[in-house]
Each structure stands twice: as structure tokens, then as C-alpha cells.
Write an enzyme that holds these catalytic residues in place. Sequence first.
Site, PDB file in Angstrom:
ATOM      1  N   HIS A  93     -24.008 -10.579   6.513  1.00 11.95           N
ATOM      2  CA  HIS A  93     -24.518 -11.225   7.725  1.00 11.95           C
ATOM      3  C   HIS A  93     -23.409 -11.905   8.521  1.00 11.95           C
ATOM      4  O   HIS A  93     -22.274 -12.035   8.069  1.00 11.95           O
ATOM      5  CB  HIS A  93     -25.591 -12.253   7.363  1.00 11.95           C
ATOM      6  CG  HIS A  93     -25.050 -13.412   6.591  1.00 11.95           C
ATOM      7  ND1 HIS A  93     -24.740 -13.332   5.253  1.00 11.95           N
ATOM      8  CD2 HIS A  93     -24.741 -14.672   6.972  1.00 11.95           C
ATOM      9  CE1 HIS A  93     -24.265 -14.491   4.850  1.00 11.95           C
ATOM     10  NE2 HIS A  93     -24.240 -15.330   5.872  1.00 11.95           N
ATOM     11  N   ASP A  95     -23.202 -15.599  10.451  1.00 16.01           N
ATOM     12  CA  ASP A  95     -23.946 -16.860  10.567  1.00 16.01           C
ATOM     13  C   ASP A  95     -24.426 -17.052  12.003  1.00 16.01           C
ATOM     14  O   ASP A  95     -23.660 -16.844  12.955  1.00 16.01           O
ATOM     15  CB  ASP A  95     -23.050 -18.061  10.211  1.00 16.01           C
ATOM     16  CG  ASP A  95     -22.663 -18.072   8.739  1.00 16.01           C
ATOM     17  OD1 ASP A  95     -23.369 -17.481   7.917  1.00 16.01           O
ATOM     18  OD2 ASP A  95     -21.622 -18.699   8.425  1.00 16.01           O
ATOM     19  N   HIS A 249     -19.912 -11.484   6.513  1.00 14.21           N
ATOM     20  CA  HIS A 249     -19.546 -11.938   5.172  1.00 14.21           C
ATOM     21  C   HIS A 249     -20.734 -11.856   4.235  1.00 14.21           C
ATOM     22  O   HIS A 249     -21.874 -11.657   4.664  1.00 14.21           O
ATOM     23  CB  HIS A 249     -18.952 -13.347   5.198  1.00 14.21           C
ATOM     24  CG  HIS A 249     -19.883 -14.390   5.730  1.00 14.21           C
ATOM     25  ND1 HIS A 249     -20.070 -14.608   7.076  1.00 14.21           N
ATOM     26  CD2 HIS A 249     -20.686 -15.281   5.102  1.00 14.21           C
ATOM     27  CE1 HIS A 249     -20.946 -15.577   7.260  1.00 14.21           C
ATOM     28  NE2 HIS A 249     -21.348 -16.007   6.078  1.00 14.21           N
ATOM     29  N   ARG A 264     -20.534 -26.794   4.233  1.00  9.43           N
ATOM     30  CA  ARG A 264     -20.251 -25.931   5.389  1.00  9.43           C
ATOM     31  C   ARG A 264     -20.407 -26.679   6.700  1.00  9.43           C
ATOM     32  O   ARG A 264     -21.398 -27.382   6.899  1.00  9.43           O
ATOM     33  CB  ARG A 264     -21.193 -24.723   5.400  1.00  9.43           C
ATOM     34  CG  ARG A 264     -20.760 -23.660   6.393  1.00  9.43           C
ATOM     35  CD  ARG A 264     -21.700 -22.488   6.418  1.00  9.43           C
ATOM     36  NE  ARG A 264     -22.720 -22.678   7.437  1.00  9.43           N
ATOM     37  CZ  ARG A 264     -23.677 -21.794   7.708  1.00  9.43           C
ATOM     38  NH1 ARG A 264     -23.751 -20.675   7.010  1.00  9.43           N
ATOM     39  NH2 ARG A 264     -24.555 -22.023   8.646  1.00  9.43           N
TER      40      ARG A 264
HETATM   41 FE   LIG Z   1     -23.163 -17.161   5.818  1.00 10.01          FE
END
Ligand SMILES: [Fe+2]
Length: 273
Positions: A93, A95, A249, A264
Site C-alpha cells: 500500500h 499510506d 510498502h 509513525r
Molecule cells: Fe503503511
Amino acid sequence: MEILPLTGGLGAEIIGADIRRQTDFNEIQDAFAKYSVIVLREQNAEPADHLTFAQRFGPVNINRFFKPVEGHPEIAMVLKEKDQTAAVGEGWHTDHSYDQAPALGSILRALEMPPYGGDTLFVSMGMAYETLSTPMRKFLDGLTAVHSSRHVFGASAMDSEAAKSGRLGNAEAATQDVRHPVVITHPISGRRGLFVNPVFTTHIEDLSTAESDALLEMLYAHCLQPEFQCRVRWKAGDITMWDNRATWHKAINDYNGFRRLMHRVTIEGVPLT
Ligand SMILES: [Fe+2]
């Protein structure tokens, strides 16, 4: 600092840099633009340093589905406990491709790593595009794809282990469907690249369902050639940043029985054309 390319496709490891030092920033930013994925080894950073570093690239985008880190609503927790079996981000995917202005990039900081495994894989979408035939590139250039978060973070996904364990939430916010060109021009580098991904892209507009499904399947198989990839092996303290407009990723879930904890921070992007 030393900058060591990871593969011929994308990615570089940066040794000897410090994300806290303003004077290191220009060189880090140049490496990010060039390699799309940078791994900053052995950072002695706290949540506030992580945020300050992210803000040098642009305003922070707060993810509405991930559980935040206590005391830091701008930092999302990416966690797999030792008794959990599903990892977040196991499918290929990009993000936030379900946002109108998809994130510029994400910066992930490793706090606790399993003794082995838990790597992250990346794909260069620029390289994937450039290696398609000219007729195929011409065909794709005029197309638009629809992306959605509903089927991943919406109500229908809330019986997943990740949702039940509290790692994901806020399903009612998963209402948006957005349209992006299938091939985008990178807002900074100007490089053309594919911008569809297996997790969030639902279909290509104006094609029949059968045509859209077959075309996406062909593109996804093409993207997954090992020549377009790099693999990041993490150690606690490492920080990896990736360019969301230039990569896919995937989290490798091969460490059952061990805990893996990351923080994150995601940076705001712009609408893509
Ligand atoms: Fe991700």
C-alpha cells in the site's frame, strides 16, 4: 554522514546523521528526494525530536484511524503485541492514498524490535512506470483511479484483530472515496510514477469491472519485480522515512511471539496531478 544505496532501485542507508541537528537536514532532505526511502541508523530520538524532524518537511497530518501515542496525538502507534497474529500494513500500500491530498511521506521510528524479522519492503513506483511499454504508458496516462479507506478502516473492517485490540479505531471517519490519476507527476521531482495500490485502490474509472480488475492485477504483478524493491532490516533506534508519492510498502509479519513497537509521523501532502 555516509549515504549508502540499498539497491539499484531505491532506498539508502544513512550512517552518522542526527535527526535532531538542523545542520544535517539539507543533506537528509536531498537523500530523501534522490532515494525515496532513507534509513537513518542509530538515532537517539524522543517523540518530540521525531515531531520536530517531521515538521522540517512540512505540517504533520494526524492519522484518524491509528491509536495515538499517549501525550502525543500527532504520533501514531504501530504496534504488534507478542500474542497478536495480524500486523498493521501487511498488504502492499501507499499510506493515505484515500485522502484528497495524500501524505508526502511517513517517518517511522523503531522502539522495540523482535530478535529477527519485522522488516519492511518498498517498491519504486517511478521505476515500475518507466519499465512499462510505451503503448501501455500512453494508455494509462489518461486514466483516473478511485481510492477508499472504507473497506480497510470502515465499519466492515472492525471485526479484525487490529480493531478489536484497539490498535485501529474511528471507523465512522472512513467515509471518503477519492480520485487520483493512475500516473502522477511527482510534486517535487517531476518524475512520473504509478499511483495505484492493492490495498486502497478500488477501481479504474470508465473501464468495465472486468477490465479494471485485469488491468490492476497486471500492473500489481509488474510492480512486484524484485528489481524495483528494497528491504529495510530494522534495529531499535532506527528511523525510516519514505516518499509516499513514489513508493509502495509492506510490513513483513514473520515474528509471531515477539513484540514490535514503532511510532509513525505522517507529513501533509498536496493534491496529485
Ligand atoms: Fe503503511
